[in-house]
Design a protein around this motif. Structure first.
Motif, PDB file in Angstrom:
ATOM      1  N   MET A   1      84.424  45.099  42.642  1.00  0.00           N
ATOM      2  CA  MET A   1      84.362  43.708  42.824  1.00  0.00           C
ATOM      3  C   MET A   1      83.065  43.163  41.853  1.00  0.00           C
ATOM      4  SD  MET A   1      85.316  41.142  44.349  1.00  0.00           S
ATOM      5  CE  MET A   1      84.808  39.346  45.109  1.00  0.00           C
ATOM      6  N   GLU A   2      81.758  43.910  41.924  1.00  0.00           N
ATOM      7  CA  GLU A   2      80.634  43.429  41.211  1.00  0.00           C
ATOM      8  C   GLU A   2      81.033  43.462  39.783  1.00  0.00           C
ATOM      9  OE1 GLU A   2      77.233  45.923  42.402  1.00  0.00           O
ATOM     10  OE2 GLU A   2      77.716  45.599  44.334  1.00  0.00           O
ATOM     11  N   LYS A   3      81.744  44.409  39.200  1.00  0.00           N
ATOM     12  CA  LYS A   3      82.223  44.391  37.956  1.00  0.00           C
ATOM     13  C   LYS A   3      82.854  43.202  37.246  1.00  0.00           C
ATOM     14  CE  LYS A   3      84.856  47.756  36.673  1.00  0.00           C
ATOM     15  NZ  LYS A   3      85.782  48.723  36.232  1.00  0.00           N
ATOM     16  N   TRP A   4      83.804  42.755  38.372  1.00  0.00           N
ATOM     17  CA  TRP A   4      84.370  41.486  37.968  1.00  0.00           C
ATOM     18  C   TRP A   4      83.536  40.265  37.982  1.00  0.00           C
ATOM     19  CZ3 TRP A   4      88.784  42.113  35.274  1.00  0.00           C
ATOM     20  CH2 TRP A   4      89.522  43.164  35.623  1.00  0.00           C
ATOM     21  N   LEU A   5      82.746  40.252  38.885  1.00  0.00           N
ATOM     22  CA  LEU A   5      81.696  39.123  39.041  1.00  0.00           C
ATOM     23  C   LEU A   5      80.733  39.026  37.522  1.00  0.00           C
ATOM     24  CD1 LEU A   5      80.407  39.082  42.421  1.00  0.00           C
ATOM     25  CD2 LEU A   5      81.937  37.373  41.457  1.00  0.00           C
ATOM     26  N   VAL A   6      80.501  40.348  36.970  1.00  0.00           N
ATOM     27  CA  VAL A   6      79.649  40.470  35.822  1.00  0.00           C
ATOM     28  C   VAL A   6      80.398  39.777  34.790  1.00  0.00           C
ATOM     29  CG1 VAL A   6      78.348  41.958  34.197  1.00  0.00           C
ATOM     30  CG2 VAL A   6      78.245  42.215  36.688  1.00  0.00           C
ATOM     31  N   LEU A   8      83.272  37.909  34.735  1.00  0.00           N
ATOM     32  CA  LEU A   8      83.468  36.450  34.883  1.00  0.00           C
ATOM     33  C   LEU A   8      82.169  35.767  34.653  1.00  0.00           C
ATOM     34  CD1 LEU A   8      85.381  34.376  35.845  1.00  0.00           C
ATOM     35  CD2 LEU A   8      84.371  34.783  38.037  1.00  0.00           C
ATOM     36  N   GLY A   9      80.863  36.084  34.708  1.00  0.00           N
ATOM     37  CA  GLY A   9      79.788  35.332  34.510  1.00  0.00           C
ATOM     38  C   GLY A   9      79.596  35.379  33.122  1.00  0.00           C
ATOM     39  N   ILE A  10      79.793  36.591  32.319  1.00  0.00           N
ATOM     40  CA  ILE A  10      79.631  36.268  30.740  1.00  0.00           C
ATOM     41  C   ILE A  10      80.626  35.457  30.442  1.00  0.00           C
ATOM     42  CG2 ILE A  10      79.970  38.140  28.750  1.00  0.00           C
ATOM     43  CD1 ILE A  10      78.820  40.345  30.612  1.00  0.00           C
ATOM     44  N   TRP A  11      81.928  35.512  30.890  1.00  0.00           N
ATOM     45  CA  TRP A  11      82.976  34.648  30.223  1.00  0.00           C
ATOM     46  C   TRP A  11      82.479  33.176  30.494  1.00  0.00           C
ATOM     47  CZ3 TRP A  11      86.390  35.077  26.637  1.00  0.00           C
ATOM     48  CH2 TRP A  11      86.931  36.324  26.298  1.00  0.00           C
ATOM     49  N   ALA A  12      81.905  32.807  31.607  1.00  0.00           N
ATOM     50  CA  ALA A  12      81.565  31.491  31.812  1.00  0.00           C
ATOM     51  C   ALA A  12      80.490  31.136  31.000  1.00  0.00           C
ATOM     52  CB  ALA A  12      81.331  31.466  33.431  1.00  0.00           C
ATOM     53  N   MET A  13      79.434  31.904  30.642  1.00  0.00           N
ATOM     54  CA  MET A  13      78.283  31.787  29.981  1.00  0.00           C
ATOM     55  C   MET A  13      78.761  31.551  28.347  1.00  0.00           C
ATOM     56  SD  MET A  13      74.743  31.808  29.921  1.00  0.00           S
ATOM     57  CE  MET A  13      74.043  32.759  30.813  1.00  0.00           C
ATOM     58  N   CYS A  14      79.631  32.304  27.759  1.00  0.00           N
ATOM     59  CA  CYS A  14      80.326  32.059  26.575  1.00  0.00           C
ATOM     60  C   CYS A  14      80.903  30.694  26.455  1.00  0.00           C
ATOM     61  CB  CYS A  14      81.321  33.094  26.175  1.00  0.00           C
ATOM     62  SG  CYS A  14      80.212  34.714  25.954  1.00  0.00           S
TER      63      CYS A  14
END
Length: 56
Positions: A1-6, A8-14
């Motif tokens: 779960m934490e891996k998917w949040l990371v 998703l966060g990177i994709w959102a930042m990009c």
């Protein structure tokens, strides 16, 4: 779960950076177009003054 949040966060930042970059690039071109129109008007006016001076 934490891996998917990371991930998703990177994709959102990009995505956010891409949107801001595109908005910045398009806003600059609009300003340059208005500056060019002003420069053309000034050059036309000076060309008209030159023609008037030559005709006198």
């Amino acid at each position: 779960m934490e891996k998917w949040l990371v991930v998703l966060g990177i994709w959102a930042m990009c995505a956010a950076c891409a949107v801001l970059f595109i908005r910045g690039a398009t806003a600059g071109s609009d300003r340059r177009a208005s500056v060019r129109e002003g420069a053309r008007a000034a050059s036309r006016g000076s060309a008209g003054d030159t023609r008037a001076a030559l005709n006198d």
